[in-house]
Design a protein around this motif. Sequence first.
Motif, PDB file in Angstrom:
ATOM      1  N   GLY A  92       0.859  -1.256   0.223  1.00 23.46           N
ATOM      2  CA  GLY A  92       0.052  -0.018   0.062  1.00 23.46           C
ATOM      3  C   GLY A  92       0.841   1.284  -0.058  1.00 23.46           C
ATOM      4  O   GLY A  92       0.416   2.312  -0.588  1.00 23.46           O
ATOM      5  N   ARG A  93       1.937   1.212   0.529  1.00 22.99           N
ATOM      6  CA  ARG A  93       2.859   2.266   0.489  1.00 22.99           C
ATOM      7  C   ARG A  93       4.170   1.738   0.916  1.00 22.99           C
ATOM      8  O   ARG A  93       4.624   0.635   1.234  1.00 22.99           O
ATOM      9  N   ALA A  94       5.330   2.641   0.845  1.00 16.60           N
ATOM     10  CA  ALA A  94       6.644   2.222   1.047  1.00 16.60           C
ATOM     11  C   ALA A  94       7.143   2.479   2.424  1.00 16.60           C
ATOM     12  O   ALA A  94       6.566   3.217   2.920  1.00 16.60           O
ATOM     13  N   ARG A  95       7.792   1.412   3.194  1.00 15.87           N
ATOM     14  CA  ARG A  95       8.317   1.475   4.080  1.00 15.87           C
ATOM     15  C   ARG A  95       9.609   2.032   4.359  1.00 15.87           C
ATOM     16  O   ARG A  95      10.282   2.486   3.387  1.00 15.87           O
ATOM     17  N   ALA A  96      10.282   2.422   5.621  1.00 14.76           N
ATOM     18  CA  ALA A  96      11.590   3.056   5.651  1.00 14.76           C
ATOM     19  C   ALA A  96      12.489   2.124   4.833  1.00 14.76           C
ATOM     20  O   ALA A  96      12.507   1.070   5.039  1.00 14.76           O
ATOM     21  N   GLY A  97      13.376   3.107   4.038  1.00 16.00           N
ATOM     22  CA  GLY A  97      14.386   2.217   3.224  1.00 16.00           C
ATOM     23  C   GLY A  97      13.976   1.698   1.832  1.00 16.00           C
ATOM     24  O   GLY A  97      14.951   0.993   0.946  1.00 16.00           O
ATOM     25  N   GLU A  98      12.605   1.786   1.776  1.00 14.10           N
ATOM     26  CA  GLU A  98      12.083   1.392   0.503  1.00 14.10           C
ATOM     27  C   GLU A  98      11.815   2.648  -0.601  1.00 14.10           C
ATOM     28  O   GLU A  98      11.498   3.572  -0.022  1.00 14.10           O
ATOM     29  N   VAL A  99      11.669   2.010  -1.880  1.00 12.98           N
ATOM     30  CA  VAL A  99      11.214   3.258  -2.847  1.00 12.98           C
ATOM     31  C   VAL A  99       9.761   2.446  -3.501  1.00 12.98           C
ATOM     32  O   VAL A  99       9.696   1.265  -3.575  1.00 12.98           O
ATOM     33  N   LEU A 100       8.820   3.113  -3.687  1.00 11.71           N
ATOM     34  CA  LEU A 100       7.559   2.641  -4.147  1.00 11.71           C
ATOM     35  C   LEU A 100       7.416   2.628  -5.684  1.00 11.71           C
ATOM     36  O   LEU A 100       7.546   3.962  -6.321  1.00 11.71           O
ATOM     37  N   LEU A 101       7.034   1.624  -6.407  1.00 12.69           N
ATOM     38  CA  LEU A 101       6.849   1.255  -7.782  1.00 12.69           C
ATOM     39  C   LEU A 101       5.283   1.304  -7.870  1.00 12.69           C
ATOM     40  O   LEU A 101       4.671   0.464  -7.377  1.00 12.69           O
ATOM     41  N   GLY A 102       4.628   2.423  -8.413  1.00 13.97           N
ATOM     42  CA  GLY A 102       3.152   2.543  -8.307  1.00 13.97           C
ATOM     43  C   GLY A 102       2.453   2.056  -9.582  1.00 13.97           C
ATOM     44  O   GLY A 102       3.086   1.804 -10.402  1.00 13.97           O
ATOM     45  N   PHE A 103       1.165   1.733  -9.299  1.00 15.01           N
ATOM     46  CA  PHE A 103       0.248   1.366 -10.544  1.00 15.01           C
ATOM     47  C   PHE A 103      -1.127   2.097  -9.885  1.00 15.01           C
ATOM     48  O   PHE A 103      -1.784   1.950  -8.942  1.00 15.01           O
ATOM     49  N   GLY A 104      -1.511   3.040 -10.989  1.00 11.88           N
ATOM     50  CA  GLY A 104      -2.895   3.530 -10.735  1.00 11.88           C
ATOM     51  C   GLY A 104      -2.567   4.904  -9.912  1.00 11.88           C
ATOM     52  O   GLY A 104      -1.293   5.289  -9.918  1.00 11.88           O
ATOM     53  N   PRO A 105      -3.758   5.520  -9.370  1.00 10.95           N
ATOM     54  CA  PRO A 105      -3.540   6.938  -8.840  1.00 10.95           C
ATOM     55  C   PRO A 105      -3.060   6.837  -7.228  1.00 10.95           C
ATOM     56  O   PRO A 105      -3.850   6.925  -6.254  1.00 10.95           O
ATOM     57  N   VAL A 106      -1.664   6.504  -7.219  1.00 11.88           N
ATOM     58  CA  VAL A 106      -1.163   6.423  -5.842  1.00 11.88           C
ATOM     59  C   VAL A 106      -0.134   7.562  -5.515  1.00 11.88           C
ATOM     60  O   VAL A 106       0.235   7.774  -6.326  1.00 11.88           O
ATOM     61  N   THR A 107      -0.113   7.646  -4.196  1.00 12.67           N
ATOM     62  CA  THR A 107       0.702   8.870  -3.975  1.00 12.67           C
ATOM     63  C   THR A 107       1.966   8.536  -3.336  1.00 12.67           C
ATOM     64  O   THR A 107       2.150   7.369  -2.672  1.00 12.67           O
ATOM     65  N   GLY A 108       2.864   9.304  -3.591  1.00 16.42           N
ATOM     66  CA  GLY A 108       4.391   8.866  -2.979  1.00 16.42           C
ATOM     67  C   GLY A 108       5.316   7.919  -3.618  1.00 16.42           C
ATOM     68  O   GLY A 108       6.258   7.297  -3.319  1.00 16.42           O
ATOM     69  N   ALA A 109       4.766   7.687  -5.042  1.00 16.35           N
ATOM     70  CA  ALA A 109       5.561   6.687  -5.901  1.00 16.35           C
ATOM     71  C   ALA A 109       6.777   7.070  -6.431  1.00 16.35           C
ATOM     72  O   ALA A 109       6.761   8.379  -6.979  1.00 16.35           O
ATOM     73  N   ALA A 110       7.773   6.540  -6.251  1.00 10.77           N
ATOM     74  CA  ALA A 110       9.119   7.148  -7.041  1.00 10.77           C
ATOM     75  C   ALA A 110       9.108   6.656  -8.410  1.00 10.77           C
ATOM     76  O   ALA A 110       9.676   7.649  -9.225  1.00 10.77           O
ATOM     77  N   ALA A 111       8.330   5.832  -8.849  1.00 12.47           N
ATOM     78  CA  ALA A 111       8.056   5.600 -10.377  1.00 12.47           C
ATOM     79  C   ALA A 111       6.359   5.099 -10.638  1.00 12.47           C
ATOM     80  O   ALA A 111       6.239   4.291  -9.509  1.00 12.47           O
ATOM     81  N   ASN A 112       5.876   5.285 -11.773  1.00  9.93           N
ATOM     82  CA  ASN A 112       4.470   4.361 -11.871  1.00  9.93           C
ATOM     83  C   ASN A 112       4.420   3.946 -13.110  1.00  9.93           C
ATOM     84  O   ASN A 112       4.735   4.545 -13.961  1.00  9.93           O
ATOM     85  N   LEU A 113       4.020   2.741 -12.869  1.00 11.35           N
ATOM     86  CA  LEU A 113       3.820   1.864 -14.254  1.00 11.35           C
ATOM     87  C   LEU A 113       2.929   2.393 -15.074  1.00 11.35           C
ATOM     88  O   LEU A 113       2.995   2.386 -16.379  1.00 11.35           O
ATOM     89  N   SER A 114       1.686   3.005 -14.404  1.00 13.29           N
ATOM     90  CA  SER A 114       0.803   3.460 -15.035  1.00 13.29           C
ATOM     91  C   SER A 114       0.051   4.252 -14.310  1.00 13.29           C
ATOM     92  O   SER A 114      -0.923   3.771 -13.643  1.00 13.29           O
ATOM     93  N   PRO A 115      -0.069   5.570 -14.266  1.00 10.60           N
ATOM     94  CA  PRO A 115      -0.866   6.493 -13.337  1.00 10.60           C
ATOM     95  C   PRO A 115      -2.389   6.223 -13.614  1.00 10.60           C
ATOM     96  O   PRO A 115      -3.275   6.375 -12.724  1.00 10.60           O
ATOM     97  N   ALA A 116      -2.802   5.955 -14.780  1.00 17.07           N
ATOM     98  CA  ALA A 116      -4.177   5.687 -15.357  1.00 17.07           C
ATOM     99  C   ALA A 116      -4.667   4.300 -14.883  1.00 17.07           C
ATOM    100  O   ALA A 116      -5.814   4.110 -15.184  1.00 17.07           O
ATOM    101  N   GLY A 117      -3.518   3.389 -14.535  1.00 15.29           N
ATOM    102  CA  GLY A 117      -4.193   1.876 -14.425  1.00 15.29           C
ATOM    103  C   GLY A 117      -4.182   1.110 -15.392  1.00 15.29           C
ATOM    104  O   GLY A 117      -4.933   0.197 -15.361  1.00 15.29           O
ATOM    105  N   ASP A 118      -3.551   1.699 -16.566  1.00 13.76           N
ATOM    106  CA  ASP A 118      -3.649   0.967 -17.975  1.00 13.76           C
ATOM    107  C   ASP A 118      -2.482  -0.415 -17.813  1.00 13.76           C
ATOM    108  O   ASP A 118      -1.464  -0.105 -17.825  1.00 13.76           O
TER     109      ASP A 118
END
Length: 318
Positions: free
Chosen positions: A243-269
């Motif tokens: 659901g979110r990044a923990r300490a020492g992690e970076v977040l690879l997002g999918f869809g409209p998530v906040t705090g992602a260092a990179a996002n596979l598809s902000p639109a969820g495609d």
Amino acid sequence: MANRATQRLTDTPADIVQAAEILRAGGLVAFPTETVYGLGANARDTDAVRAIYAAKGRPAKNPLIVHVADLDGARRVAVFDDCAEALAQAFWPGPLTLVLPLRPEAGIAAEVTAGQASVALRMPAHPVAQAILRASGLALAAPSANPSGAVSPTTAAHVLEGLSGRIDAVVDGGACPVGVESTIVGLLDAPVLLRPGGLPSEAVEACLGVPLARPGADPALPLAPGQLASHYAPRAALRLNAGRARAGEVLLGFGPVTGAAANLSPAGDLAEAAANLFACLRALDATGAAAIAVSPIPETGLGLAINDRLRRAAAPRG
């Protein structure tokens, strides 16, 4: 293996001819397909095929996919039944690999099939791959053009990061549009999904009119590539369905998530996510992060392939 100078060729006709000449002479050439970059060698040249395994550090038990330019070439390599013909007519050229009975008279090097009586075949759709196949006149054994177990390459730069000095050339045809490897369907008995990939399995099932079996792979004797438990792995550890990044992690997002260092598809495609998957893993790995947290991704359509790659990337490493 001995260091060699790796040429970076373009997709111009003259460079396509040069790539074909290298392949006919027994060399190794990486080239784009619609899925990922493949590392090609003459599938009928034992020494050339062995050089693929050496360049990648690939386990000898892990078979290779044979790439052909057309259906006639495929029929010379394998035995096609009605199911195989239907799938080839529907989805070739494209991101579908069929595992079929090998024709003993085809002359395919035993190392390609890991000594088995079956062969994995596909007809790529990418125009550069097609041009190289036609210019060379060869059936090409071509796994992904990266060190074994590492993140697959979707650009020529990715290929050079892992294999520069170990192969003869890479043909730069830009970024691969699909971004995950081909779907592999076994047709040695009832149709079996051996690896989800760039063609949604639902499309295969609709064509055949039957569901695909999904048996567990035997890691001691894989029928097709991409069945080893640990594969496609960055240096960083992966934590899935986060659901979110923990300490020492970076977040690879999918869809409209906040705090992602990179996002596979902000639109969820899912198609966009598949195309971006390996490049995003590489980019986040390059930040030096110890761990990558990955947002949940649906287990439908191309999501099956994305999650398959992520689970293998997150698996314990041997």
